[in-house]
Enzyme design. Structure first.
Site, mmCIF file in Angstrom:
data_model
loop_
_atom_site.group_PDB
_atom_site.id
_atom_site.type_symbol
_atom_site.label_atom_id
_atom_site.label_comp_id
_atom_site.label_asym_id
_atom_site.label_seq_id
_atom_site.Cartn_x
_atom_site.Cartn_y
_atom_site.Cartn_z
ATOM 1 N N ARG A 124 0.786 -1.238 0.000
ATOM 2 C CA ARG A 124 0.000 0.000 0.000
ATOM 3 C C ARG A 124 0.820 1.290 0.000
ATOM 4 N NH1 ARG A 124 -2.667 -3.886 2.629
ATOM 5 N NH2 ARG A 124 -4.844 -4.190 2.046
ATOM 6 N N HIS A 149 -0.968 -2.657 -4.420
ATOM 7 C CA HIS A 149 -0.397 -3.502 -5.478
ATOM 8 C C HIS A 149 -0.432 -2.862 -6.870
ATOM 9 C CE1 HIS A 149 0.102 -6.388 -2.428
ATOM 10 N NE2 HIS A 149 -1.037 -7.023 -2.510
ATOM 11 N N HIS A 219 2.868 -12.632 -5.753
ATOM 12 C CA HIS A 219 1.768 -12.838 -4.806
ATOM 13 C C HIS A 219 1.248 -14.276 -4.825
ATOM 14 C CE1 HIS A 219 -1.279 -11.602 -2.067
ATOM 15 N NE2 HIS A 219 -1.163 -10.307 -2.330
ATOM 16 N N ASP A 291 -1.278 -9.731 8.477
ATOM 17 C CA ASP A 291 -1.208 -9.030 7.191
ATOM 18 C C ASP A 291 -0.206 -7.892 7.400
ATOM 19 O OD1 ASP A 291 -1.550 -7.989 4.715
ATOM 20 O OD2 ASP A 291 -3.711 -7.676 4.857
ATOM 21 N N GLU A 356 5.443 -12.386 0.786
ATOM 22 C CA GLU A 356 5.817 -11.494 -0.317
ATOM 23 C C GLU A 356 7.076 -10.725 0.073
ATOM 24 O OE1 GLU A 356 2.011 -9.230 -1.076
ATOM 25 O OE2 GLU A 356 1.362 -10.778 0.309
HETATM 26 C C1 BGC Z 1 -2.085 -7.449 1.344
HETATM 27 C C2 BGC Z 1 -3.465 -7.744 1.862
HETATM 28 C C3 BGC Z 1 -4.367 -7.962 0.692
HETATM 29 C C4 BGC Z 1 -3.807 -9.106 -0.114
HETATM 30 C C5 BGC Z 1 -4.630 -9.425 -1.334
HETATM 31 C C6 BGC Z 1 -1.619 -8.610 0.550
HETATM 32 O O1 BGC Z 1 -0.353 -8.360 0.050
HETATM 33 O O2 BGC Z 1 -1.205 -7.132 2.376
HETATM 34 O O3 BGC Z 1 -3.960 -6.714 2.677
HETATM 35 O O4 BGC Z 1 -5.673 -8.237 1.088
HETATM 36 O O5 BGC Z 1 -2.500 -8.792 -0.516
HETATM 37 O O6 BGC Z 1 -4.977 -8.323 -1.979
#
Ligand code: BGC
Length: 391
Positions: A124, A149, A219, A291, A356
């Protein structure tokens, strides 16, 4: 961090066959003792289901197979890892990643970035705002008030040019100046290699013609029990990180580094992912589970920075990187609402985890975090390796 010669080195139709039946429904308690697990094997992904024309470019499925029969299938639509078949303790191949069996399903609204290359900026950026090269920019806001992302034009939905050579797949994409709100024409190359010792290595390089920000990752959603119905609460995890970057309720880092010692975030010694996930904790509440960006202890890339393992299949995954951070996401937004996972699976809450490798979220707005700035003449270069063992 700048290295010699101007290189910028950022420190720091798929059929699912149920092999092992579960003892009961694959449920996930928060006690980490969930042993029920369906081991799923992808026996035939149908490459035809990945042949399409998207954004005027052809998409396909590419499969890399090593000498022991392990394989990874990747589509050039978003550079997504669609399946990853690795041997379990009995030598049987198990698909350890979540995904879909057609390129069209990857295009659905709300798709959670399964297996995708993430760019231009992994995770983010607060309100999508940042300043680079003395100019303020507004990136596409796609996650509440923030950018996530790369925004809607992120690499997960772009078609890469692909070239396979044996066990290596080279993917390239040129992101035009201004795409998603980011400055500079960014030329990106991602190389996937499946080695004979069952490691999937992902190497990233990028160049720009204008000062910009870059933070690339992958991802993949892993379930070492085998992708299917089970949760990952019984998978064990070690992360070599003494701290995390705590977040607010919109998952933007506060700027502090919080020690993990004495908190549910202490994975310095391996424990089941489910062990402490139900604990009352402000950070777990903000993330709806794990997360968070883990601040990796100093490492030179030669030792695993994370190790995950399944008590059901005996599959262990080691993660290597030179990135300073690791986003550990425990699949808190998976709902199991649809049955369109490979082989008709519904991917339930916490049926996968993501590790990640990355620079920290919102770094452009956090001067104390390692920089994500890339200038013309520099080369962004990073890599991550996911290595599988079955003892
Ligand atoms: C984020 C999550 C998100 C997920 C899928 C992750 O990298 O940190 O908050 O919901 O990706 O979008």
């Amino acid at each position: 961090m700048r290295a010699k010669n101007n290189t910028l080195v950022f420190l720091s139709g798929c059929a699912l066959v149920l092999l092992a039946a579960c003892k009961g429904p694959a449920t996930g308690g928060s006690d980490g003792k969930d042993t029920a697990a369906a081991v799923a094997v992808t026996d035939t992904l149908n490459p035809k289901n990945f042949e399409a024309v998207i954004n005027g470019k052809n998409t396909k499925l590419y499969t890399l197979t090593n000498k022991s029969g392990a394989s990874v299938s990747i589509t050039n639509y978003g550079g997504r890892v669609v399946s990853l078949m690795v041997p379990d303790k009995a030598g049987k191949l198990v698909d350890v990643v979540l995904g879909y069996d057609s390129v069209q399903t990857y295009q659905k609204k709300g798709e959670p970035y399964f297996g995708a290359i993430i760019g231009r900026y992994g995770n983010r950026i607060a309100k999508g705002k940042f300043t680079v090269g003395g100019k303020a920019y507004q990136a596409d806001v796609n996650d509440g008030v923030n950018t996530l992302h790369g925004g809607r034009k992120g690499f997960f939905g772009q078609v890469f040019d692909a070239e396979q050579s044996g066990q290596t797949l080279n993917l390239t994409y040129t992101s035009p100046d201004g795409e998603g709100g980011y400055p500079g024409k960014l030329t990106v190359k991602v190389t996937y290699t499946l080695t004979d010792d069952n490691a999937l290595k992902i190497e990233y390089t990028a160049n720009t013609d204008k000062e910009t920000i870059v933070n690339l990752t992958n991802h993949a959603y892993f379930n070492l029990n085998g992708a299917g119905d089970s949760t990952i609460l019984n998978n064990t995890l070690m992360i070599a990180a003494d701290g995390i970057t705590p977040v607010d309720t919109t998952l933007i880092p506060t700027g502090k580094i919080q020690p993990v010692k004495g908190t549910p975030f202490d994975f310095t010694t391996a424990k089941a992912i489910g062990k402490d996930i139900g604990t009352t904790d402000e950070q777990l509440k903000n993330g709806k589970g794990y997360d968070h960006n883990f601040v990796l202890n100093k490492n030179d890339g030669s030792k695993p920075i994370a190790i995950a393992s399944s008590p059901v299949t005996g599959i262990t995954m080691e993660v290597y990187t030179v990135e300073p951070g690791l986003q550990f996401y425990s699949g808190n937004f998976l709902t199991g609402a649809t049955h369109d996972g490979k082989g008709g699976k519904a991917y339930v809450l916490r049926s996968a985890f993501c590790l990640e490798t990355q620079h920290f979220p919102d770094s452009p707005n956090q001067p104390a975090f390692p920089s994500t700035v890339l200038k013309p003449g520099q080369t962004y270069h990073t890599s991550s390796t996911y290595k599988f063992l079955n003892k």
